[in-house]
Design a protein around this motif. Sequence first.
Motif, PDB file in Angstrom:
ATOM      1  N   LEU A  25     -46.536 132.934   3.773  1.00 18.63           N
ATOM      2  CA  LEU A  25     -46.959 133.367   2.449  1.00 18.63           C
ATOM      3  C   LEU A  25     -48.480 133.452   2.397  1.00 18.63           C
ATOM      4  CD1 LEU A  25     -44.537 131.403   0.113  1.00 18.63           C
ATOM      5  CD2 LEU A  25     -44.331 133.724   1.000  1.00 18.63           C
ATOM      6  N   ARG A  26     -48.948 134.615   1.919  1.00 19.67           N
ATOM      7  CA  ARG A  26     -50.381 134.866   1.772  1.00 19.67           C
ATOM      8  C   ARG A  26     -50.692 135.038   0.285  1.00 19.67           C
ATOM      9  NH1 ARG A  26     -52.195 137.105   6.597  1.00 19.67           N
ATOM     10  NH2 ARG A  26     -54.207 136.189   6.010  1.00 19.67           N
ATOM     11  N   LEU A  27     -51.956 134.897  -0.060  1.00 17.63           N
ATOM     12  CA  LEU A  27     -52.375 135.088  -1.453  1.00 17.63           C
ATOM     13  C   LEU A  27     -53.709 135.812  -1.473  1.00 17.63           C
ATOM     14  CD1 LEU A  27     -51.912 133.070  -4.535  1.00 17.63           C
ATOM     15  CD2 LEU A  27     -54.301 133.363  -3.900  1.00 17.63           C
ATOM     16  N   ARG A  28     -53.813 136.748  -2.422  1.00 18.67           N
ATOM     17  CA  ARG A  28     -55.075 137.445  -2.630  1.00 18.67           C
ATOM     18  C   ARG A  28     -55.494 137.321  -4.095  1.00 18.67           C
ATOM     19  NH1 ARG A  28     -56.959 141.196   1.372  1.00 18.67           N
ATOM     20  NH2 ARG A  28     -55.491 141.394   3.112  1.00 18.67           N
ATOM     21  N   ARG A  29     -56.779 137.174  -4.270  1.00 25.45           N
ATOM     22  CA  ARG A  29     -57.372 137.098  -5.615  1.00 25.45           C
ATOM     23  C   ARG A  29     -57.998 138.438  -5.946  1.00 25.45           C
ATOM     24  NH1 ARG A  29     -62.853 133.661  -6.937  1.00 25.45           N
ATOM     25  NH2 ARG A  29     -62.932 133.982  -9.215  1.00 25.45           N
ATOM     26  N   LEU A  77     -44.803 122.934  -3.732  1.00 24.42           N
ATOM     27  CA  LEU A  77     -45.767 123.451  -4.701  1.00 24.42           C
ATOM     28  C   LEU A  77     -47.138 123.345  -4.062  1.00 24.42           C
ATOM     29  CD1 LEU A  77     -46.380 124.595  -7.524  1.00 24.42           C
ATOM     30  CD2 LEU A  77     -46.862 122.244  -8.244  1.00 24.42           C
ATOM     31  N   ALA A  78     -47.726 124.512  -3.770  1.00 24.84           N
ATOM     32  CA  ALA A  78     -49.091 124.550  -3.248  1.00 24.84           C
ATOM     33  C   ALA A  78     -50.040 124.752  -4.424  1.00 24.84           C
ATOM     34  CB  ALA A  78     -49.250 125.674  -2.242  1.00 24.84           C
ATOM     35  N   GLN A  79     -51.142 123.997  -4.455  1.00 27.90           N
ATOM     36  CA  GLN A  79     -52.087 124.066  -5.565  1.00 27.90           C
ATOM     37  C   GLN A  79     -53.503 124.310  -5.041  1.00 27.90           C
ATOM     38  OE1 GLN A  79     -51.294 120.977  -8.781  1.00 27.90           O
ATOM     39  NE2 GLN A  79     -50.043 120.170  -7.121  1.00 27.90           N
ATOM     40  N   SER A  80     -54.240 125.077  -5.825  1.00 33.64           N
ATOM     41  CA  SER A  80     -55.634 125.365  -5.482  1.00 33.64           C
ATOM     42  C   SER A  80     -56.496 125.202  -6.718  1.00 33.64           C
ATOM     43  CB  SER A  80     -55.785 126.791  -4.947  1.00 33.64           C
ATOM     44  OG  SER A  80     -57.153 127.122  -4.772  1.00 33.64           O
ATOM     45  N   THR A  81     -57.609 124.502  -6.576  1.00 34.61           N
ATOM     46  CA  THR A  81     -58.567 124.351  -7.670  1.00 34.61           C
ATOM     47  C   THR A  81     -59.867 125.095  -7.378  1.00 34.61           C
ATOM     48  OG1 THR A  81     -59.368 122.288  -6.709  1.00 34.61           O
ATOM     49  CG2 THR A  81     -57.616 122.114  -8.369  1.00 34.61           C
ATOM     50  N   ALA A  84     -59.133 129.624  -2.636  1.00 42.20           N
ATOM     51  CA  ALA A  84     -59.783 129.566  -1.323  1.00 42.20           C
ATOM     52  C   ALA A  84     -59.058 128.593  -0.403  1.00 42.20           C
ATOM     53  CB  ALA A  84     -61.245 129.160  -1.480  1.00 42.20           C
ATOM     54  N   THR A  85     -58.616 127.463  -0.973  1.00 42.15           N
ATOM     55  CA  THR A  85     -57.866 126.469  -0.195  1.00 42.15           C
ATOM     56  C   THR A  85     -56.730 125.937  -1.044  1.00 42.15           C
ATOM     57  OG1 THR A  85     -59.303 124.661  -0.944  1.00 42.15           O
ATOM     58  CG2 THR A  85     -59.918 125.765   1.114  1.00 42.15           C
ATOM     59  N   PHE A  86     -55.712 125.410  -0.353  1.00 47.23           N
ATOM     60  CA  PHE A  86     -54.540 124.887  -1.040  1.00 47.23           C
ATOM     61  C   PHE A  86     -54.195 123.498  -0.524  1.00 47.23           C
ATOM     62  CE2 PHE A  86     -53.971 129.334  -2.046  1.00 47.23           C
ATOM     63  CZ  PHE A  86     -53.359 129.316  -3.293  1.00 47.23           C
ATOM     64  N   THR A  87     -53.692 122.686  -1.433  1.00 48.60           N
ATOM     65  CA  THR A  87     -53.048 121.426  -1.040  1.00 48.60           C
ATOM     66  C   THR A  87     -51.568 121.564  -1.339  1.00 48.60           C
ATOM     67  OG1 THR A  87     -53.459 120.451  -3.220  1.00 48.60           O
ATOM     68  CG2 THR A  87     -55.104 120.046  -1.491  1.00 48.60           C
ATOM     69  N   ASP A  88     -50.742 121.011  -0.468  1.00 47.09           N
ATOM     70  CA  ASP A  88     -49.308 121.240  -0.557  1.00 47.09           C
ATOM     71  C   ASP A  88     -48.588 119.956  -0.968  1.00 47.09           C
ATOM     72  OD1 ASP A  88     -47.256 123.502   0.317  1.00 47.09           O
ATOM     73  OD2 ASP A  88     -46.390 121.557   0.847  1.00 47.09           O
ATOM     74  N   THR A  89     -47.681 120.081  -1.917  1.00 46.86           N
ATOM     75  CA  THR A  89     -46.844 118.966  -2.355  1.00 46.86           C
ATOM     76  C   THR A  89     -45.388 119.320  -2.080  1.00 46.86           C
ATOM     77  OG1 THR A  89     -48.372 118.326  -4.104  1.00 46.86           O
ATOM     78  CG2 THR A  89     -46.099 117.567  -4.320  1.00 46.86           C
ATOM     79  N   VAL A  90     -44.705 118.440  -1.375  1.00 50.88           N
ATOM     80  CA  VAL A  90     -43.272 118.633  -1.137  1.00 50.88           C
ATOM     81  C   VAL A  90     -42.527 118.170  -2.379  1.00 50.88           C
ATOM     82  CG1 VAL A  90     -41.292 117.869   0.203  1.00 50.88           C
ATOM     83  CG2 VAL A  90     -43.443 118.431   1.349  1.00 50.88           C
TER      84      VAL A  90
END
Length: 862
Positions: free
Chosen positions: A344-348, A406-410, A414-420
């Motif tokens: 999975l990719r993401l673009r802003r 659930l991947a989250q970015s603040t 630019a970067t994500f932290t992942d929660t299972v």
Amino acid sequence: MVSAGLAVPAVAQSEQPSQPLVNPSMRSNPPDRTIFRGAASLAGRPAVNAAGVFVIDATAAASSTGGNEPSIAINPANPNEIAITRFTFAWPNNADVLHSTDSGQTWTNRTSIPVPPGVSGTSGCPCDQTIDYGRDGTLYGTFLTSTSVVTGSTTDPTQASAWQWNGNPAQTTNGTHAQPDQPWLLVNRDPTTAGQDDVYVAYDHFAGNPDARVAVSYGAIPVDITADNIAGTESPLATNPGLRMANDPRNGTMYALYEQSTGNTQPKNVTYRLNRSTNGGATWTLNGNTDGLVVDTVNSDQAPGFKFGTVNALLGGVDHAAVDPTNGDVYVAYGQDVSGGNRLRLRRLTDNGSGGLTVGPAVNVSTSTDAALPSVAVTSDGTIGVLYDTFDGTTSTGFPIFTAHLAQSTDHGATFTDTVLQSFQSPATDNSDPRQRVLGDYHQLKSVGRNFYGVFSGNTSGVPAANPPIHAIYFQVTPPPPASTLTYTGPTTADFHDAFTASATLTAAGSPVTGATVNFALGAGTGTEACSAVTNGAGVAACTIIPQEPAGPTTLTVSFAGNDSAGPASITVPFTITREETTLVYTGPSRIANGTPAQLTALLREDGVVPIDGRTVSIAIGTGATQQTCTGTTNAAGTAACTITPNQPLNASATVPLTATFAGDAFYLPSSATAILLLQFMTGRAFGLTAAINLLLLRLRVPPTPDTGPVRTPNASTTNPPCTATLSALVLTAHALCANVTTTVNPGTATATATAADATIGVPGIPVISVSGLTATSTSNCTTAAGSTTLTLTIGGVPITVPATPNFRIGLAGGAQLIVNEQTPVPGADFGLTVNAIHLTALGGIVDVVVGSATSDLHNCI
């Protein structure tokens, strides 16, 4: 009833559209409505999760079944109210919705969605279905039948009677556009009328090119579709176009995301396109193109020909989008083939300054290269969330293992932290059906405020599991707030006990944090002085601290405990406490008397205002060898008192210097005060006789005889010169003349006495004056002065009776005058009196004779 674990097709072959399908293998309809009623584990109980993450099996909590292809809606007017739809109970009975009024803690199954009247193809449906709440708490839902799309609403999900369809037969959302598929519903504010909610339903129009269409109901209840326009072209089409929408709640702008694809084998070549409407769906264009802009063109693994985890054909696309409600940025998540699976990719996409959007670089959302079913949401503070599943291999018995993340970015993606969120086992293995979908075509993530709300297909039975179900698993995540920064802006030094204003600015993500409590603490341990304040619109908090610690270096700690808007923060800055200025003022008596105890006082204050308690003040009077000192401790009023019994010498000005001193301590600077005290003293004089005669033929001057001379003393004393036995001077004779001045202290008195046994005055031309037994007395203290005269008087041989009253005057021949018991005050004395027993004057002062004079007086009385 259907036995657990059996696949139950929702739409029979007779219910399939009679019109020839365009690319029939690309449609997600008919869905795989297999209901896996395995044994639910931890039914109704939250699974164990990371901090801020709540997960619960909503289906089991409601004692229901079903869970694939779930949709979720959160009531923005009351975020505790949540609704979930999924494949389960089907028409012609009422369809159901999972409903919670306590933010997902408990769930109830509500069979409250009635069959839309007069609509064909409803049996065995709803098929695809999505729901969303309006801002007023109205729940909207769109439902796919085997032939059409129908949309309705309710203000009470608990009651079937509250559900509203438009008309009988009910209005179909797709109107005359045949072969609709996978409707997607969102509510957004009207772009012109900010208080109005419009309902948007996007659907694939397979009888078209095919086309991505968006139907709109403008603020109408029941839903009334009055606009239906092409939002994009889905041709060429080698896989499902994955039509999705995203809304900008700031201004009512709507976005449509869809796929165009080619290829007969895996992976497909997919172009992800985004289009936009700023006028309520009337027209669609982005960057000058009616077919929108290209987000990316990549190879992607999708159906037909690919099943995620071997059991879930991706017939709903691999894409989703959301809008940042803080700034309007658009985030698009999509799948790109990596080694035979999707990463999975993401673009802003950001404002390009010309009315369009600029596509930013692609970043990885997942580390897994076998991920699918992305759903994107953005919270009110700009935190991005991406819900997705990964395929994690199989159990020893061959059942696929999936994990919901659930991947989250603040940092704007630019970067994500992942929660299972949950790992779970599929209840089925590959059944060789290319359209098999254990999980469904989509699941959903939404946000209200700073919270993420989502639902995915799965179970909480763990891995491995015996006969697990597929249920709707609800979760709620409160992302950790952005890190905050405190900047101290107040002073770093202050005097002890002087109030100062501590201030700091609180920011998070570069913006002020308002309405937050900031705490200030000076020092450490039990000596800490503290205050707190709430930040204003600029993020500034300020409050007052009064230092209570000794002077010297210390620290000031500023802390913020954190809240929903910002994470905790704390800083410690060096702080110096300086000694407070003091003033000392002498407040005691201005006069003192030797031998009489004097209570001397001084007032010690901060800056001349605030009394200082418990400090030692020294007071000294005099100088040199005769200096006397005492010490006192200040009371609550700041006054120190001590007693000295003065024994001070008398100087010409009768003054005594006083110095009061506070030496200072760890809290206060030293100070001193000076004063000039008046010293009480006594004066006096006594003599027996004095005469001055300046007649033509008689010149006589007799000095005061005997004479004590002027006496001036602050002490007790006696002055008594030798008596004069006989005085004989031409016309004057006297015997036994004596004089005495005596002083005392505490109380201060002065007594002067003059005596004569006898005296005769025989001035020519004046009758002879004779006295005997003469005594003149003057006594003074600090309350009165008194005098008296005793004598026997004859004039010219004639006895004279003298009254007791003072200043008895007798006129004599030649204009002479004799004053008996003459009393006159002493000029400049507090109390004083001169007593002359007899005073003869004649010829304008040519003759002046005094017999028996006594003077006493006091000065600087206390």
